[in-house]
Design an enzyme around this catalytic site. Structure first.
Site, PDB file in Angstrom:
ATOM      1  N   LYS A 168       0.813  -1.221   0.000  1.00 30.26           N
ATOM      2  CA  LYS A 168       0.000   0.000   0.000  1.00 30.26           C
ATOM      3  C   LYS A 168       0.840   1.262   0.000  1.00 30.26           C
ATOM      4  CE  LYS A 168      -2.091  -1.230   3.765  1.00 30.26           C
ATOM      5  NZ  LYS A 168      -1.675  -2.638   3.923  1.00 30.26           N
ATOM      6  N   GLY A 220      -9.492  -6.274   5.293  1.00 30.49           N
ATOM      7  CA  GLY A 220      -8.655  -5.530   4.365  1.00 30.49           C
ATOM      8  C   GLY A 220      -7.561  -4.780   5.096  1.00 30.49           C
ATOM      9  N   CYS A 221      -7.088  -3.720   4.494  1.00 30.76           N
ATOM     10  CA  CYS A 221      -6.027  -2.917   5.092  1.00 30.76           C
ATOM     11  C   CYS A 221      -6.418  -2.461   6.488  1.00 30.76           C
ATOM     12  CB  CYS A 221      -5.740  -1.699   4.214  1.00 30.76           C
ATOM     13  SG  CYS A 221      -4.614  -0.514   4.953  1.00 30.76           S
ATOM     14  N   PHE A 222      -5.524  -2.677   7.455  1.00 29.26           N
ATOM     15  CA  PHE A 222      -5.882  -2.341   8.835  1.00 29.26           C
ATOM     16  C   PHE A 222      -5.959  -0.841   9.097  1.00 29.26           C
ATOM     17  CE2 PHE A 222      -1.332  -4.122   9.835  1.00 29.26           C
ATOM     18  CZ  PHE A 222      -0.721  -3.115   9.089  1.00 29.26           C
ATOM     19  N   TRP A 223      -5.420  -0.012   8.211  1.00 28.37           N
ATOM     20  CA  TRP A 223      -5.517   1.440   8.411  1.00 28.37           C
ATOM     21  C   TRP A 223      -6.967   1.897   8.533  1.00 28.37           C
ATOM     22  CZ3 TRP A 223      -1.830   3.063   3.823  1.00 28.37           C
ATOM     23  CH2 TRP A 223      -0.498   2.738   4.162  1.00 28.37           C
TER      24      TRP A 223
END
Length: 230
Positions: free
Chosen positions: A2, A49-52
């Site tokens: 990412k 998905g992306c942990f952000w």
């Protein structure tokens, strides 16, 4: 990756609104069954998905006392960002959500997770991110968490609220390993980062729009918790 991908995208023209988000939000009912009232804080580990973005959503949720990005599903020895990114470790990017059940229920946490934090119908991917490390999964801490999550998934599938069946996996939590420091509070610290603007800020906006009573303007951050010694 990412970070590397986002650096290649010009910032100009990426100020997306909710309608332009990579993943849509869904209006869904509260679960019929919920956890019995508890006095102690509870933790559930959620992957979507992306942990952000998942972290950002729950940092802005009332009753959540901590939301830590990390890895779950694999061994401690492989719980490193570059290694997890190979998709061969069994890990999923996850967020350990600790909450006060006197302020917010486990059922409400699940409702927010399925509604705005991610799209639970995407298999081994989420938006632009592809691989088993981006799978939808609930790493349950006990039998009650598993039972209630399974019941809610069945309820939502039966109601056909989503255009496709839910693919969220229910996995026993065998270990959670916090992610590297530069991943923590990423959306809070980098709100103009292209990936965050397009994929994650709309999730927080949807939380505010669909769960106004549960939204908190000031996020609870890992950085603040570290400074206070919690």
């Amino acid at each position: 990756m990412k970070i590397l991908m986002a650096l290649l995208i010009p910032v100009v023209g990426l100020m997306a609104n909710s309608a332009q988000a990579a993943e849509p939000a869904f209006v869904i009912p509260t679960p019929t069954l919920d956890q019995t009232a508890k006095a102690d804080k509870q933790t559930v580990v959620l992957a979507g998905g992306c942990f952000w973005g998942v972290q950002a959503v729950f940092q802005h949720t009332k009753g959540v006392t901590s939301a830590v990005s990390g890895y779950a599903g694999g061994d401690k020895s492989t719980a490193h960002y570059e290694t997890v990114g190979t998709g061969k470790t069994g890990h999923a990017e996850s967020v350990a959500v600790t909450f006060d059940p006197r302020q917010i229920s486990y059922g409400k946490i699940l409702q927010i997770y399925f509604s705005v934090a991610h799209n639970p119908t995407e298999l081994n991917r989420q938006g632009p991110d592809v691989g088993t490390q981006y799978r939808s999964a609930i790493f349950y801490a006990d039998d009650e968490q598993q039972k209630l999550a399974a019941s809610y998934i069945a309820e939502l599938d039966k109601a056909k609220i989503f255009p496709h069946p839910i693919v969220t996996q229910l996995e026993p939590l065998r270990g959670f390993y916090p992610a590297e420091g530069y991943h923590q509070d990423f959306a809070v610290l980098h709100p103009s980062y292209p990936y965050i603007v397009f994929n994650d800020l709309p999730k927080v906006d949807n939380l505010k729009r669909l769960f106004a009573a549960d939204y908190r303007e000031m996020p609870v951050t890992v950085m603040a918790a570290s400074k206070s010694g919690e």
